[in-house]
Design a protein around this motif. Structure first.
Motif, mmCIF file in Angstrom:
data_model
loop_
_atom_site.group_PDB
_atom_site.id
_atom_site.type_symbol
_atom_site.label_atom_id
_atom_site.label_comp_id
_atom_site.label_asym_id
_atom_site.label_seq_id
_atom_site.Cartn_x
_atom_site.Cartn_y
_atom_site.Cartn_z
ATOM 1 N N UNK A 187 0.828 -1.203 0.000
ATOM 2 C CA UNK A 187 0.000 0.000 0.000
ATOM 3 C C UNK A 187 0.862 1.253 0.000
ATOM 4 N N UNK A 188 2.088 1.119 0.511
ATOM 5 C CA UNK A 188 3.036 2.226 0.558
ATOM 6 C C UNK A 188 4.422 1.651 0.829
ATOM 7 N N UNK A 189 5.425 2.507 0.815
ATOM 8 C CA UNK A 189 6.780 2.004 0.977
ATOM 9 C C UNK A 189 7.627 2.805 1.937
ATOM 10 N N UNK A 190 8.576 2.106 2.554
ATOM 11 C CA UNK A 190 9.632 2.727 3.341
ATOM 12 C C UNK A 190 10.926 2.400 2.601
ATOM 13 N N UNK A 191 11.637 3.438 2.196
ATOM 14 C CA UNK A 191 12.826 3.251 1.385
ATOM 15 C C UNK A 191 14.012 3.902 2.081
ATOM 16 N N UNK A 192 15.055 3.117 2.297
ATOM 17 C CA UNK A 192 16.310 3.631 2.848
ATOM 18 C C UNK A 192 17.235 3.826 1.653
ATOM 19 N N UNK A 193 17.552 5.072 1.347
ATOM 20 C CA UNK A 193 18.249 5.385 0.107
ATOM 21 C C UNK A 193 19.577 6.062 0.366
ATOM 22 N N UNK A 194 20.587 5.649 -0.370
ATOM 23 C CA UNK A 194 21.910 6.261 -0.250
ATOM 24 C C UNK A 194 22.052 7.492 -1.144
ATOM 25 N N UNK A 212 14.235 3.589 -8.592
ATOM 26 C CA UNK A 212 13.185 2.946 -9.383
ATOM 27 C C UNK A 212 12.028 2.494 -8.495
ATOM 28 N N UNK A 213 12.332 1.959 -7.320
ATOM 29 C CA UNK A 213 11.286 1.530 -6.388
ATOM 30 C C UNK A 213 10.427 2.728 -5.988
ATOM 31 N N UNK A 214 11.080 3.846 -5.637
ATOM 32 C CA UNK A 214 10.319 5.035 -5.248
ATOM 33 C C UNK A 214 9.434 5.507 -6.390
ATOM 34 N N UNK A 215 10.016 5.599 -7.592
ATOM 35 C CA UNK A 215 9.254 6.065 -8.748
ATOM 36 C C UNK A 215 8.091 5.121 -9.068
ATOM 37 N N UNK A 216 8.316 3.828 -8.935
ATOM 38 C CA UNK A 216 7.280 2.841 -9.213
ATOM 39 C C UNK A 216 6.111 2.978 -8.236
ATOM 40 N N UNK A 217 6.418 3.137 -6.963
ATOM 41 C CA UNK A 217 5.355 3.308 -5.968
ATOM 42 C C UNK A 217 4.554 4.579 -6.233
ATOM 43 N N UNK A 218 5.257 5.670 -6.501
ATOM 44 C CA UNK A 218 4.582 6.943 -6.759
ATOM 45 C C UNK A 218 3.712 6.837 -8.013
ATOM 46 N N UNK A 219 4.232 6.179 -9.041
ATOM 47 C CA UNK A 219 3.473 6.000 -10.275
ATOM 48 C C UNK A 219 2.168 5.246 -10.028
ATOM 49 N N UNK A 220 2.174 4.362 -9.027
ATOM 50 C CA UNK A 220 0.980 3.597 -8.677
ATOM 51 C C UNK A 220 0.075 4.346 -7.697
ATOM 52 N N UNK A 271 2.243 6.283 -1.454
ATOM 53 C CA UNK A 271 3.212 7.169 -0.815
ATOM 54 C C UNK A 271 4.469 6.403 -0.421
ATOM 55 N N UNK A 272 5.553 7.159 -0.285
ATOM 56 C CA UNK A 272 6.858 6.584 0.048
ATOM 57 C C UNK A 272 7.491 7.417 1.151
ATOM 58 N N UNK A 273 7.897 6.744 2.224
ATOM 59 C CA UNK A 273 8.695 7.408 3.252
ATOM 60 C C UNK A 273 10.143 7.102 2.909
ATOM 61 N N UNK A 274 10.886 8.138 2.531
ATOM 62 C CA UNK A 274 12.276 7.980 2.112
ATOM 63 C C UNK A 274 13.181 8.492 3.216
ATOM 64 N N UNK A 275 14.150 7.676 3.548
ATOM 65 C CA UNK A 275 15.119 8.047 4.578
ATOM 66 C C UNK A 275 16.512 7.967 3.985
ATOM 67 N N UNK A 276 17.251 9.051 4.101
ATOM 68 C CA UNK A 276 18.637 9.122 3.639
ATOM 69 C C UNK A 276 19.534 9.162 4.871
ATOM 70 N N UNK A 303 4.679 11.778 -2.368
ATOM 71 C CA UNK A 303 3.390 11.322 -2.882
ATOM 72 C C UNK A 303 3.242 11.558 -4.383
ATOM 73 N N UNK A 304 4.016 12.474 -4.917
ATOM 74 C CA UNK A 304 3.864 12.860 -6.319
ATOM 75 C C UNK A 304 5.217 12.838 -7.018
#
Length: 162
Positions: A105-112, A120-128, A131-136, A146-147
């Motif tokens: 339903x949404x994603x948690x992404x740990x990104x470097x 790609x994972x973030x873009x794919x989720x947003x395209x669908x 929402x994505x919680x991104x942590x750097x 979300x967009x």
């Protein structure tokens, strides 16, 4: 208690372990009854599974495109991507990722801030429309996207700063 939603958790291969902030977020999700979708690779996937096992949660699903998972530390149910159809010709790891993004339903992404696969994972989720919680972790930033515009702002701030 039945799970409310499904959160996929993935990250860049350069991130080996979730830090304290991520663990707190995962603990909160588990306490609220979320299903957690994780992969079966070594590194971050294995570390996430270890943390989830130590929390004694049953709401985990392990995604793998292998005949048997490489890592399934608590014997959780295993999900596999379809071998045919729109993902049939894609590499195994991509099939797995696409199956997770479709199920979540949404994603948690740990990104470097560099990994194109994680991007790609973030873009794919947003395209669908998810929402994505991104942590750097190296840059200390956490953002909810979300967009496509949110993703573009993140790229401008962290990846291509002026």
């Amino acid at each position: 208690m039945y799970p409310k939603k499904k959160m996929m958790i993935v990250g860049s291969h350069t991130i080996a372990e979730p830090d304290r902030r991520v663990k707190l977020m995962i603990s909160k999700l588990c306490g609220e009854g979320w299903h957690i979708l994780v992969g079966d690779h070594s590194g971050l996937d294995a570390a996430l599974q270890e943390y989830l096992r130590d929390m004694h949660t049953d709401w985990v699903r392990v995604y793998t495109a292998r005949p048997r998972p490489q890592h399934n530390l608590d014997g959780w149910p295993v999900r596999r991507p379809p071998r045919e159809g729109r993902w049939g010709g894609a590499p195994r790891h991509l099939q797995n990722t696409l199956a997770m993004t479709a199920a979540a339903d949404c994603g948690m992404v740990l990104w470097d801030g560099r990994s194109m696969g994680t991007y790609f994972v973030m873009a794919s989720l947003i395209e669908q429309g998810k929402s994505v919680w991104v942590y750097l972790p190296d840059r200390g930033g956490a953002h909810t996207l979300r967009t496509p515009e949110d993703l573009e702002k993140l790229l401008r701030a962290y990846v291509f700063p002026k």
